[in-house]
Design a protein around this motif. Sequence first.
Motif, PDB file in Angstrom:
ATOM      1  N   ASN A  24       0.991  -1.277   0.007  1.00 30.85           N
ATOM      2  CA  ASN A  24      -0.036   0.117  -0.003  1.00 30.85           C
ATOM      3  C   ASN A  24       0.921   1.076   0.019  1.00 30.85           C
ATOM      4  OD1 ASN A  24      -1.643   2.123   0.584  1.00 30.85           O
ATOM      5  ND2 ASN A  24      -2.682   1.136   2.236  1.00 30.85           N
ATOM      6  N   ASP A  25       0.906   2.032  -1.454  1.00 35.26           N
ATOM      7  CA  ASP A  25       1.997   2.909  -1.413  1.00 35.26           C
ATOM      8  C   ASP A  25       1.572   4.201  -0.378  1.00 35.26           C
ATOM      9  OD1 ASP A  25       3.954   4.287  -2.910  1.00 35.26           O
ATOM     10  OD2 ASP A  25       2.641   5.862  -3.258  1.00 35.26           O
ATOM     11  N   ALA A  26       0.277   4.392  -0.053  1.00 40.26           N
ATOM     12  CA  ALA A  26      -0.259   5.356   0.783  1.00 40.26           C
ATOM     13  C   ALA A  26       0.318   5.123   2.061  1.00 40.26           C
ATOM     14  CB  ALA A  26      -1.752   5.460   0.640  1.00 40.26           C
ATOM     15  N   SER A  27       0.404   3.938   2.737  1.00 39.96           N
ATOM     16  CA  SER A  27       1.013   3.673   3.915  1.00 39.96           C
ATOM     17  C   SER A  27       2.401   3.894   4.064  1.00 39.96           C
ATOM     18  CB  SER A  27       0.732   2.072   4.147  1.00 39.96           C
ATOM     19  OG  SER A  27       1.239   1.793   5.515  1.00 39.96           O
ATOM     20  N   ALA A  28       3.269   3.732   3.122  1.00 43.31           N
ATOM     21  CA  ALA A  28       4.564   4.096   3.105  1.00 43.31           C
ATOM     22  C   ALA A  28       4.593   5.515   3.012  1.00 43.31           C
ATOM     23  CB  ALA A  28       5.193   3.443   1.857  1.00 43.31           C
ATOM     24  N   GLN A  29       4.073   6.148   2.171  1.00 44.87           N
ATOM     25  CA  GLN A  29       3.916   7.770   2.294  1.00 44.87           C
ATOM     26  C   GLN A  29       3.758   8.423   3.624  1.00 44.87           C
ATOM     27  OE1 GLN A  29       5.122   9.452   0.064  1.00 44.87           O
ATOM     28  NE2 GLN A  29       4.991   8.403  -1.963  1.00 44.87           N
ATOM     29  N   ASP A  30       2.602   7.700   4.331  1.00 45.14           N
ATOM     30  CA  ASP A  30       2.279   8.353   5.527  1.00 45.14           C
ATOM     31  C   ASP A  30       3.419   8.094   6.517  1.00 45.14           C
ATOM     32  OD1 ASP A  30      -0.166   8.982   4.540  1.00 45.14           O
ATOM     33  OD2 ASP A  30      -1.441   7.054   5.406  1.00 45.14           O
ATOM     34  N   LYS A  31       4.052   6.855   6.685  1.00 48.62           N
ATOM     35  CA  LYS A  31       5.169   6.697   7.326  1.00 48.62           C
ATOM     36  C   LYS A  31       6.202   7.727   7.316  1.00 48.62           C
ATOM     37  CE  LYS A  31       3.318   3.910  10.556  1.00 48.62           C
ATOM     38  NZ  LYS A  31       3.498   2.440  10.506  1.00 48.62           N
ATOM     39  N   LYS A  32       6.483   7.794   6.105  1.00 48.30           N
ATOM     40  CA  LYS A  32       7.612   8.697   5.622  1.00 48.30           C
ATOM     41  C   LYS A  32       7.458  10.199   6.134  1.00 48.30           C
ATOM     42  CE  LYS A  32      10.253  10.575   1.784  1.00 48.30           C
ATOM     43  NZ  LYS A  32      10.591  10.684   0.263  1.00 48.30           N
ATOM     44  N   LYS A  33       6.083  10.626   6.104  1.00 48.90           N
ATOM     45  CA  LYS A  33       5.866  11.862   6.334  1.00 48.90           C
ATOM     46  C   LYS A  33       5.696  11.923   7.944  1.00 48.90           C
ATOM     47  CE  LYS A  33       2.094  15.344   6.009  1.00 48.90           C
ATOM     48  NZ  LYS A  33       0.764  15.634   5.467  1.00 48.90           N
ATOM     49  N   LYS A  34       5.150  10.822   8.544  1.00 48.12           N
ATOM     50  CA  LYS A  34       4.938  11.261  10.154  1.00 48.12           C
ATOM     51  C   LYS A  34       6.398  11.093  10.958  1.00 48.12           C
ATOM     52  CE  LYS A  34       3.141   8.129  13.772  1.00 48.12           C
ATOM     53  NZ  LYS A  34       2.763   6.972  14.330  1.00 48.12           N
ATOM     54  N   PHE A  35       7.459  10.439  10.499  1.00 47.09           N
ATOM     55  CA  PHE A  35       8.659  10.472  10.821  1.00 47.09           C
ATOM     56  C   PHE A  35       9.654  11.350  10.342  1.00 47.09           C
ATOM     57  CE2 PHE A  35       6.701   6.251  12.376  1.00 47.09           C
ATOM     58  CZ  PHE A  35       6.838   6.564  13.924  1.00 47.09           C
ATOM     59  N   GLN A  36       9.131  12.027   9.472  1.00 46.56           N
ATOM     60  CA  GLN A  36      10.053  13.210   8.549  1.00 46.56           C
ATOM     61  C   GLN A  36      11.355  12.271   8.089  1.00 46.56           C
ATOM     62  OE1 GLN A  36      10.441  16.238  11.416  1.00 46.56           O
ATOM     63  NE2 GLN A  36       8.686  17.298  10.784  1.00 46.56           N
ATOM     64  N   LEU A  37      11.063  11.176   7.206  1.00 49.90           N
ATOM     65  CA  LEU A  37      12.345  10.437   6.707  1.00 49.90           C
ATOM     66  C   LEU A  37      12.713  10.910   5.434  1.00 49.90           C
ATOM     67  CD1 LEU A  37      10.698   6.745   7.866  1.00 49.90           C
ATOM     68  CD2 LEU A  37      12.324   7.916   9.091  1.00 49.90           C
ATOM     69  N   ASN A  38      14.066  10.982   5.333  1.00 47.30           N
ATOM     70  CA  ASN A  38      14.726  11.362   4.140  1.00 47.30           C
ATOM     71  C   ASN A  38      15.163   9.950   3.435  1.00 47.30           C
ATOM     72  OD1 ASN A  38      15.945  12.518   2.031  1.00 47.30           O
ATOM     73  ND2 ASN A  38      17.676  12.865   3.085  1.00 47.30           N
ATOM     74  N   CYS A  39      14.023   9.358   3.087  1.00 48.83           N
ATOM     75  CA  CYS A  39      14.314   7.933   2.116  1.00 48.83           C
ATOM     76  C   CYS A  39      13.341   7.848   1.105  1.00 48.83           C
ATOM     77  CB  CYS A  39      13.929   6.921   3.306  1.00 48.83           C
ATOM     78  SG  CYS A  39      12.293   6.828   3.636  1.00 48.83           S
ATOM     79  N   GLU A  40      13.861   6.569   0.174  1.00 45.81           N
ATOM     80  CA  GLU A  40      13.084   6.385  -0.861  1.00 45.81           C
ATOM     81  C   GLU A  40      11.851   5.380  -0.654  1.00 45.81           C
ATOM     82  OE1 GLU A  40      14.042   4.197  -5.291  1.00 45.81           O
ATOM     83  OE2 GLU A  40      15.718   4.576  -3.618  1.00 45.81           O
ATOM     84  N   ILE A  41      10.845   5.639  -1.402  1.00 43.86           N
ATOM     85  CA  ILE A  41       9.543   4.814  -1.371  1.00 43.86           C
ATOM     86  C   ILE A  41       9.934   3.691  -2.507  1.00 43.86           C
ATOM     87  CG2 ILE A  41       7.238   4.296  -1.364  1.00 43.86           C
ATOM     88  CD1 ILE A  41       7.134   6.874   0.692  1.00 43.86           C
ATOM     89  N   VAL A  42       9.835   2.572  -2.495  1.00 42.47           N
ATOM     90  CA  VAL A  42       9.640   1.619  -3.575  1.00 42.47           C
ATOM     91  C   VAL A  42       8.508   0.842  -3.874  1.00 42.47           C
ATOM     92  CG1 VAL A  42      12.200   1.417  -3.624  1.00 42.47           C
ATOM     93  CG2 VAL A  42      10.826  -0.382  -2.411  1.00 42.47           C
ATOM     94  N   ASN A  43       8.066   0.542  -5.045  1.00 44.16           N
ATOM     95  CA  ASN A  43       6.808  -0.145  -5.307  1.00 44.16           C
ATOM     96  C   ASN A  43       6.944  -1.553  -5.365  1.00 44.16           C
ATOM     97  OD1 ASN A  43       8.079  -0.324  -7.868  1.00 44.16           O
ATOM     98  ND2 ASN A  43       6.534   1.587  -8.783  1.00 44.16           N
ATOM     99  N   ASP A  44       8.206  -2.139  -5.115  1.00 40.90           N
ATOM    100  CA  ASP A  44       8.639  -3.368  -5.626  1.00 40.90           C
ATOM    101  C   ASP A  44       9.666  -3.927  -4.553  1.00 40.90           C
ATOM    102  OD1 ASP A  44       9.292  -6.236  -6.182  1.00 40.90           O
ATOM    103  OD2 ASP A  44       8.882  -5.896  -8.241  1.00 40.90           O
ATOM    104  N   TYR A  45       9.655  -4.760  -3.636  1.00 36.26           N
ATOM    105  CA  TYR A  45      10.619  -4.997  -2.706  1.00 36.26           C
ATOM    106  C   TYR A  45      11.783  -5.871  -3.436  1.00 36.26           C
ATOM    107  CZ  TYR A  45       9.991 -10.090  -2.160  1.00 36.26           C
ATOM    108  OH  TYR A  45      10.172 -11.322  -2.772  1.00 36.26           O
TER     109      TYR A  45
END
Length: 384
Positions: free
Chosen positions: A36-57
């Motif tokens: 769920n891409d939205a879940s990853a986006q939410d976690k990145k925003k919540k913790f203010q992470l400087n990281c990449e979100i990938v759509n295939d592990y």
Amino acid sequence: MIRVAIIGTGSISSAHIEAYLALGNRCSIVALYDINDASAQDKKKKFQLNCEIVNDYKNLLSRDDIDLVSICTPPYTHADLSVDFLQAGKHVIVEKPMASSLAECDRMNEAAAASGKILSVISQNRFGDAVMKLKSVLDSGLAGRIVHAQVDSFWWRGYTYYDLWWRGTWEKEGGGCTLNHAVHHIDMFQWMMGMPDKVTAIMANTSHDNAEVEDLSVAILSYPRAIAQITSSVVHHGQEQKLIFQGEKARVSMPWQVTASSAQENGFPIENPELERQIAAVADGTASLTYVGHKGQLDNVITAIENGSGEVLVTGVEGRKTLELITAIYQASSTGTTVELPIRPDSPFYTREGIMASATHFYEKKNSVAAFSSNQITVSGESK
């Protein structure tokens, strides 16, 4: 600097992210993955992470900028994900339970041995000052040989708890409260007491007719000269958890309590305050941990990577022991027989497919929601 990828950004991933951030001078989160891409986006925003979100592990497997992955996905995915990352040369921390079957655990441990990389199973409750004190006391032998042990894993979950899409099924969750709630206390118990010879058990679904799995189980474990009992529940109001060890000379438990007795001439008990003082001195002399819970376990793994030792407190072998004990409870309660350990590959409960076919199915899963509007959960006594 250890570079980390988080695989799965559901509720439990927050505990991992917070732990890595607390150890931020030694590690860095470089990637997040979730179906769920939205879940990853939410976690990145919540913790203010400087990281990449990938759509295939699988896009992470060949990357040389990832040293360690935290797998925070549902249990039925743990084996394939762990094996893929271990074979790709990454260290792996995988959430509890280790996997859905012993066959999967064996695949994971074989991959770890072949790769030379660390495989650690989350058992964050081992990393607590109270637990370490209890373990030190038992290891001291002051309480004498343990003759009876008791595990009370009492939790409470409402009816809708099993509405989440992967919960409440043998296929995806792998079991009920015995596997996904009592697992921590069962892990601590087997770490301190060792594995039994035989297991007898019963289980029931008393309050959640929207789930295939149990919400209450009681197991009796036989040792050469000892007996233990484990109660696993999500129907107990008050949510009390206890580990109690009755030794020949004293009783010690968590929450902490020590009581020691000596025998009078007629065999009746008399208090032994001197032994109680000796036991308390061992407990008080146990060094406090720098980090506890998930932070403690992630620190343990990162330290092993940094010094190249590969030695961690909770290995894949340890994780398998805990699952073997839980599997024995399921086999005993589903078949109405006493199960002798170890469980061998010819057992119908050795594989995930065998468990799905042989375990007692109490009810059909009635509801399936992708996520709850609130994801507050409890980890090691803290709300998340």
